[in-house]
Design a protein around this motif. Structure first.
Motif, PDB file in Angstrom:
ATOM      1  N   MET A 112      -6.828   3.915   2.945  1.00 38.92           N
ATOM      2  CA  MET A 112      -8.032   3.369   3.547  1.00 38.92           C
ATOM      3  C   MET A 112      -9.196   3.366   2.561  1.00 38.92           C
ATOM      4  O   MET A 112     -10.040   2.459   2.577  1.00 38.92           O
ATOM      5  CB  MET A 112      -8.413   4.162   4.801  1.00 38.92           C
ATOM      6  CG  MET A 112      -7.375   4.090   5.912  1.00 38.92           C
ATOM      7  SD  MET A 112      -6.851   2.405   6.364  1.00 38.92           S
ATOM      8  CE  MET A 112      -8.405   1.669   6.857  1.00 38.92           C
ATOM      9  N   MET A 113      -9.255   4.346   1.650  1.00 41.08           N
ATOM     10  CA  MET A 113     -10.314   4.364   0.646  1.00 41.08           C
ATOM     11  C   MET A 113     -10.142   3.212  -0.343  1.00 41.08           C
ATOM     12  O   MET A 113     -11.117   2.605  -0.792  1.00 41.08           O
ATOM     13  CB  MET A 113     -10.303   5.699  -0.091  1.00 41.08           C
ATOM     14  CG  MET A 113     -11.499   5.923  -1.006  1.00 41.08           C
ATOM     15  SD  MET A 113     -11.486   7.567  -1.742  1.00 41.08           S
ATOM     16  CE  MET A 113     -11.555   8.580  -0.249  1.00 41.08           C
ATOM     17  N   SER A 114      -8.879   2.881  -0.671  1.00 39.78           N
ATOM     18  CA  SER A 114      -8.639   1.770  -1.597  1.00 39.78           C
ATOM     19  C   SER A 114      -8.981   0.427  -0.980  1.00 39.78           C
ATOM     20  O   SER A 114      -9.164  -0.562  -1.702  1.00 39.78           O
ATOM     21  CB  SER A 114      -7.175   1.777  -2.040  1.00 39.78           C
ATOM     22  OG  SER A 114      -6.317   1.462  -0.955  1.00 39.78           O
TER      23      SER A 114
ATOM     24  N   LEU B 145      10.002  10.050   3.195  1.00 40.32           N
ATOM     25  CA  LEU B 145       9.205   9.854   4.410  1.00 40.32           C
ATOM     26  C   LEU B 145       8.136  10.929   4.566  1.00 40.32           C
ATOM     27  O   LEU B 145       7.070  10.669   5.120  1.00 40.32           O
ATOM     28  CB  LEU B 145      10.143   9.854   5.621  1.00 40.32           C
ATOM     29  CG  LEU B 145       9.501   9.820   7.013  1.00 40.32           C
ATOM     30  CD1 LEU B 145       8.664   8.565   7.184  1.00 40.32           C
ATOM     31  CD2 LEU B 145      10.562   9.908   8.096  1.00 40.32           C
ATOM     32  N   THR B 146       8.403  12.124   4.062  1.00 40.30           N
ATOM     33  CA  THR B 146       7.456  13.236   4.223  1.00 40.30           C
ATOM     34  C   THR B 146       6.132  12.995   3.507  1.00 40.30           C
ATOM     35  O   THR B 146       5.157  13.695   3.752  1.00 40.30           O
ATOM     36  CB  THR B 146       8.083  14.535   3.698  1.00 40.30           C
ATOM     37  OG1 THR B 146       8.583  14.323   2.369  1.00 40.30           O
ATOM     38  CG2 THR B 146       9.225  14.983   4.593  1.00 40.30           C
TER      39      THR B 146
ATOM     40  N   VAL C 284       0.797  -1.227   0.000  1.00 40.87           N
ATOM     41  CA  VAL C 284       0.000   0.000   0.000  1.00 40.87           C
ATOM     42  C   VAL C 284       0.830   1.279   0.000  1.00 40.87           C
ATOM     43  O   VAL C 284       0.295   2.340  -0.328  1.00 40.87           O
ATOM     44  CB  VAL C 284      -0.962   0.018   1.209  1.00 40.87           C
ATOM     45  CG1 VAL C 284      -1.860  -1.208   1.202  1.00 40.87           C
ATOM     46  CG2 VAL C 284      -0.202   0.105   2.536  1.00 40.87           C
ATOM     47  N   LEU C 285       2.111   1.212   0.375  1.00 37.04           N
ATOM     48  CA  LEU C 285       2.914   2.430   0.479  1.00 37.04           C
ATOM     49  C   LEU C 285       3.801   2.609  -0.741  1.00 37.04           C
ATOM     50  O   LEU C 285       4.320   1.621  -1.284  1.00 37.04           O
ATOM     51  CB  LEU C 285       3.791   2.385   1.740  1.00 37.04           C
ATOM     52  CG  LEU C 285       3.066   2.396   3.086  1.00 37.04           C
ATOM     53  CD1 LEU C 285       4.083   2.230   4.208  1.00 37.04           C
ATOM     54  CD2 LEU C 285       2.291   3.693   3.275  1.00 37.04           C
TER      55      LEU C 285
ATOM     56  N   LYS D 258      -1.654  12.684   6.014  1.00 37.69           N
ATOM     57  CA  LYS D 258      -3.079  12.350   6.105  1.00 37.69           C
ATOM     58  C   LYS D 258      -3.667  12.010   4.744  1.00 37.69           C
ATOM     59  O   LYS D 258      -4.491  11.092   4.630  1.00 37.69           O
ATOM     60  CB  LYS D 258      -3.853  13.509   6.734  1.00 37.69           C
ATOM     61  CG  LYS D 258      -5.333  13.209   6.964  1.00 37.69           C
ATOM     62  CD  LYS D 258      -6.029  14.368   7.639  1.00 37.69           C
ATOM     63  CE  LYS D 258      -7.492  14.022   7.933  1.00 37.69           C
ATOM     64  NZ  LYS D 258      -8.237  13.672   6.716  1.00 37.69           N
ATOM     65  N   ASP D 259      -3.262  12.714   3.702  1.00 36.44           N
ATOM     66  CA  ASP D 259      -3.807  12.436   2.362  1.00 36.44           C
ATOM     67  C   ASP D 259      -3.456  11.032   1.904  1.00 36.44           C
ATOM     68  O   ASP D 259      -4.302  10.317   1.345  1.00 36.44           O
ATOM     69  CB  ASP D 259      -3.269  13.463   1.361  1.00 36.44           C
ATOM     70  CG  ASP D 259      -3.824  14.858   1.608  1.00 36.44           C
ATOM     71  OD1 ASP D 259      -4.894  14.947   2.253  1.00 36.44           O
ATOM     72  OD2 ASP D 259      -3.188  15.839   1.194  1.00 36.44           O
ATOM     73  N   LEU D 260      -2.204  10.611   2.127  1.00 39.10           N
ATOM     74  CA  LEU D 260      -1.800   9.257   1.732  1.00 39.10           C
ATOM     75  C   LEU D 260      -2.570   8.217   2.532  1.00 39.10           C
ATOM     76  O   LEU D 260      -3.040   7.210   1.967  1.00 39.10           O
ATOM     77  CB  LEU D 260      -0.295   9.084   1.942  1.00 39.10           C
ATOM     78  CG  LEU D 260       0.258   7.672   1.656  1.00 39.10           C
ATOM     79  CD1 LEU D 260       0.003   7.274   0.214  1.00 39.10           C
ATOM     80  CD2 LEU D 260       1.743   7.594   1.992  1.00 39.10           C
TER      81      LEU D 260
END
Length: 372
Positions: free
Chosen positions: A146-148, A134-135, A127-128, A139-141
């Motif tokens: 979670m939406m995916s 690291l920055t 997922v990452l 919250k957007d990521l």
């Protein structure tokens, strides 16, 4: 580099104007206090951030490399900017892949199970964006991740959320990421009736429908499913059982090395099941050595049997079904939870299906005050 000592101190702690300060001590120089604010968590973040920057500067100086200005500034100042951690011998910004590798090493040092570590790191790599800095872990990521996963069951989404929380706590402590993002990671509760629950007749039908070209594999996999159905064990715990875990007093010991809760539990089994297991007895090794070692391999065999009898479910359905029938037949939630290796609350919340109307009617009739 000169030796610098960092600490935090609370001034005017008995007054309304109490405030935390960062204390910086350098040899031959007056002590410096950096005002931070009334929040101790913020002061702790400043302290971790300053120490991390100082350690990186010492490391770079030891290797005769230039100290970047952002690290020099982080040593003696305080602000909301994240420390840019750098790899030794290069100017590359620390990536999420490197952070996950360090988190994996820390979990192993903390004694977490290899299964947990493998699951968490697998989800991280799925997922990452591992090559991003690291920055980007903001919250957007997290919202996009979670939406995916919105189409998954609540248990699977909860597992992803727990992984994100663990990783972000590690980044907060090591790299000073802001705590407000951690609060944005949702807390997901499993829905108790997501999984089906079979009757005893349906369990027998599923076990009888197992097929495999190798007769020995087929019979041993049927016995494996029977142990799941009669002990309520997790499918991985049962697959890892060894012959030394089968006891002559008709019990099975699930050692802490294979259980999810890292605690040992002893579960009694019927004498007939013990005798069936002993037909495969060998001096040592795994009891179910012919059963596939991977969860996907075991599920593929079960899926064919489920399709044959026309039932939904999975390997975990055996655990939920066993929990429900044990509690229905005995009414002893404490004993049932002890067999499952769970607390009584967990056993009731996650492993008990909602009762049918006919079953509720029986409960009401037992409490009928006009009953003769």
């Amino acid at each position: 580099m000169e030796k610098i000592v960092y600490s935090i101190v609370l001034k005017n702690k008995n007054r309304a104007s109490a405030k935390w300060y960062g204390r910086i001590r350098q040899p031959g120089k007056p002590e410096k206090l950096v005002p931070i604010g009334p929040d101790k968590a913020q002061a702790d973040r400043w302290l971790r951030r300053a120490r991390l920057a100082y350690d990186e500067a010492v490391d770079l100086e030891a290797h005769h490399e230039p100290i970047p200005p952002e690290i020099s500034e982080a040593i003696l100042t305080v602000d909301s900017t994240t420390v840019i951690a750098r790899k030794r011998g290069s100017e590359a910004v620390l990536t999420l892949g490197s952070v996950v590798d360090r988190w994996e090493a820390k979990m192993r040092l903390e004694g977490k199970s290899e299964r947990t570590i493998a699951n968490y790191t697998r989800i991280c790599r799925e997922v990452l964006p591992m090559g991003q800095p690291l920055t980007t872990l903001d919250k957007d990521l997290i919202d996009r991740i979670m939406m995916s996963k919105a189409h998954l069951t609540s248990s699977s989404r909860r597992h992803v959320a727990e992984m994100l929380k663990g990783l972000y706590r590690f980044c907060m402590f090591e790299y000073g990421l802001p705590a407000k993002v951690l609060q944005a990671i949702p807390s997901i509760k499993a829905v108790s009736d997501e999984r089906p629950c079979w009757t005893l007749q349906e369990i027998k039908a599923v076990i009888g429908a197992v097929e495999h070209p190798n007769e020995s594999v087929r019979r041993q996999f049927q016995l494996y499913l029977k142990v799941l159905a009669q002990t309520g064990a997790r499918q991985g715990e049962c697959a890892d059982l060894r012959w030394e875990n089968l006891n002559v007093d008709y019990t099975i010991t699930f050692p802490a090395t294979v259980t999810k809760t890292r605690t040992t539990r002893v579960v009694p089994i019927p004498r007939s099941l013990y005798q069936e297991l002993m037909q495969w007895h060998r001096p040592q090794g795994l009891i179910f050595d012919l059963v596939p070692r991977t969860q996907s391999g075991r599920y593929s065999l079960l899926k064919k049997a489920l399709d044959k009898v026309g039932l939904p479910g999975s390997l975990h359905t055996f655990r939920k079904t066993a929990s429900t029938h044990m509690y229905f037949s005995s009414g002893d939630i404490k004993g049932t939870s002890q067999i499952l290796g769970h607390s009584a609350v967990t056993a009731l919340t996650y492993y008990q299906r909602t009762r049918k109307v006919e079953e509720l009617r029986e409960i009401i009739e037992l409490n009928d005050i006009d009953r003769p």
